[in-house]
Design a protein around this motif. Structure first.
Motif, PDB file in Angstrom:
ATOM      1  N   GLU A 250       2.640   9.641   4.231  1.00 50.87           N
ATOM      2  CA  GLU A 250       1.232   9.603   3.830  1.00 50.87           C
ATOM      3  C   GLU A 250       0.394  10.691   4.486  1.00 50.87           C
ATOM      4  O   GLU A 250      -0.491  11.274   3.845  1.00 50.87           O
ATOM      5  N   PHE A 251       0.668  11.008   5.770  1.00 51.17           N
ATOM      6  CA  PHE A 251      -0.231  11.890   6.509  1.00 51.17           C
ATOM      7  C   PHE A 251       0.400  13.207   6.977  1.00 51.17           C
ATOM      8  O   PHE A 251      -0.305  14.214   7.082  1.00 51.17           O
ATOM      9  N   LEU A 252       1.680  13.209   7.265  1.00 47.02           N
ATOM     10  CA  LEU A 252       2.320  14.442   7.723  1.00 47.02           C
ATOM     11  C   LEU A 252       2.925  15.224   6.567  1.00 47.02           C
ATOM     12  O   LEU A 252       3.018  16.451   6.648  1.00 47.02           O
ATOM     13  N   CYS A 253       3.356  14.531   5.540  1.00 48.90           N
ATOM     14  CA  CYS A 253       3.699  15.120   4.243  1.00 48.90           C
ATOM     15  C   CYS A 253       5.092  15.767   4.204  1.00 48.90           C
ATOM     16  O   CYS A 253       5.434  16.605   5.041  1.00 48.90           O
ATOM     17  N   LYS A 254       5.833  15.370   3.180  1.00 47.96           N
ATOM     18  CA  LYS A 254       7.172  15.928   2.987  1.00 47.96           C
ATOM     19  C   LYS A 254       7.143  17.432   2.789  1.00 47.96           C
ATOM     20  O   LYS A 254       8.084  18.139   3.168  1.00 47.96           O
ATOM     21  N   LYS A 255       6.076  17.957   2.180  1.00 47.63           N
ATOM     22  CA  LYS A 255       6.025  19.400   1.929  1.00 47.63           C
ATOM     23  C   LYS A 255       5.878  20.207   3.224  1.00 47.63           C
ATOM     24  O   LYS A 255       6.108  21.416   3.226  1.00 47.63           O
ATOM     25  N   TYR A 256       5.477  19.557   4.320  1.00 49.01           N
ATOM     26  CA  TYR A 256       5.379  20.245   5.606  1.00 49.01           C
ATOM     27  C   TYR A 256       6.571  19.951   6.512  1.00 49.01           C
ATOM     28  O   TYR A 256       6.606  20.413   7.655  1.00 49.01           O
ATOM     29  N   LEU A 257       7.522  19.180   6.023  1.00 53.88           N
ATOM     30  CA  LEU A 257       8.725  18.868   6.794  1.00 53.88           C
ATOM     31  C   LEU A 257       9.652  20.075   6.793  1.00 53.88           C
ATOM     32  O   LEU A 257      10.040  20.579   5.743  1.00 53.88           O
ATOM     33  N   VAL A 258      10.001  20.548   7.975  1.00 48.51           N
ATOM     34  CA  VAL A 258      10.868  21.721   8.081  1.00 48.51           C
ATOM     35  C   VAL A 258      12.253  21.383   8.603  1.00 48.51           C
ATOM     36  O   VAL A 258      13.197  22.162   8.416  1.00 48.51           O
ATOM     37  N   LYS A 259      12.389  20.221   9.269  1.00 49.81           N
ATOM     38  CA  LYS A 259      13.699  19.914   9.841  1.00 49.81           C
ATOM     39  C   LYS A 259      13.804  18.421  10.117  1.00 49.81           C
ATOM     40  O   LYS A 259      12.831  17.775  10.521  1.00 49.81           O
ATOM     41  N   SER A 260      14.980  17.875   9.893  1.00 47.50           N
ATOM     42  CA  SER A 260      15.281  16.488  10.217  1.00 47.50           C
ATOM     43  C   SER A 260      16.544  16.468  11.062  1.00 47.50           C
ATOM     44  O   SER A 260      17.587  16.978  10.643  1.00 47.50           O
ATOM     45  N   VAL A 261      16.436  15.901  12.256  1.00 46.11           N
ATOM     46  CA  VAL A 261      17.574  15.839  13.178  1.00 46.11           C
ATOM     47  C   VAL A 261      17.663  14.425  13.729  1.00 46.11           C
ATOM     48  O   VAL A 261      16.757  13.969  14.434  1.00 46.11           O
TER      49      VAL A 261
END
Length: 285
Positions: A250-261
């Motif tokens: 809702e607030f940080l947004c998938k489009k601003y996600l750069v990495k998942s660890v």
């Protein structure tokens, strides 16, 4: 960070063994994180200026080495999760680093940002007291959160009806109308623009816990209202949990996600990031 009752139990090895362990642990910690670290990013003892005792950054680094060399307690984060933050820190340090939560990794984060500002926000005064007794140079504020975890779904669906929760009117300090806004933090939180925000607190694993709703919302606001050049790196731990995932979307947004660890999500948010207008109001993503 989730259990405020954790104890920092320290062994008492023989003097020679302690020296060897401390030295080896210091080398292993640094080399395992990066073999290409620019050593100028770290603060070393300067004998011309009174030695390590005159430099709080150096003291923090030495305390971190001693702590991890002699303690049975270790950070809950995995090596890849730690490395994802470290890779950003090593490029930005010295920087402004805000950490929601306090725990076994606090010494490490402060030590990895020499000459920068690393500030911890913690809900449990007992834990704050214990950690400051070990490392009085750490910058820690005890804060109260206005939410409880069971409110999460209601708050995420109702915030759009309060104009101080969405741009252009959204703000944090003194914003008691928006329950998601952390409106009563110490001034030195509001007076800095944070290059890195790590959300690993407060507690969010039972219904009456504060939950991380306010921390996630406030981090998003801090990033979007940044005045200086540059972006804000936001790291969210325990992103596999329902509420953390809901609020990140809702607030940080998938489009601003750069990495998942692992259970870590890394977002990069630019100042003035767009808010989408919909028929139901405004959305951050």
């Amino acid at each position: 960070m989730k259990n405020a009752s954790r104890q920092f139990i320290v062994e008492k090895p023989l003097f020679l063994g302690a020296l060897v362990t401390i030295a080896m642990t210091g080398v292993l910690l640094i080399t395992s994180l990066s073999r290409t670290i620019n050593t100028s990013s770290f603060t070393y003892m300067n004998t011309n200026n009174g030695g390590a005792n005159s430099n709080p950054s150096t003291q923090t680094q030495f305390l971190a080495i001693i702590h991890y060399a002699t303690s049975r307690d270790i950070p809950e984060l995995t090596h890849p999760e730690i490395r994802s933050v470290f890779d950003v820190l090593i490029n930005l340090a010295p920087c402004n680093f805000l950490v929601f939560g306090l725990g076994h990794d606090s010494f490490m984060w402060a030590a990895l940002n020499p000459r920068g500002t690393t500030l911890f926000l913690e809900e449990d005064p007992t834990l704050v007291h214990k950690i400051l007794a070990r490392a009085p140079a750490l910058r820690i504020h005890t804060v109260k959160y206005p939410t409880q975890l069971y409110e999460a779904e209601h708050l995420v669906t109702s915030y759009k009806s309060e104009k101080t929760c969405v741009p252009p009117n959204v703000h944090l300090k003194g914003n008691s109308m928006c329950k998601l806004a952390l409106s009563e933090l110490p001034d030195d939180v509001y007076n800095k623009e944070w290059d890195i925000i790590l959300i690993d607190g407060p507690r969010g694993y039972y219904a009456e816990a504060p939950g991380r709703m306010g921390a996630i919302f406030s981090a998003a606001v801090m990033a979007r209202t940044r005045k200086n050049r540059g972006v804000t790196h936001v790291f969210l731990h325990d992103a596999d949990r329902k509420v953390e995932k809901m609020y990140a979307d809702e607030f940080l947004c998938k489009k601003y996600l750069v990495k998942s660890v692992g259970r870590f999500l890394h977002f990069v948010i630019a100042p003035g990031a767009n808010v989408t207008k919909t028929g139901r109001g405004s959305r951050y993503c």
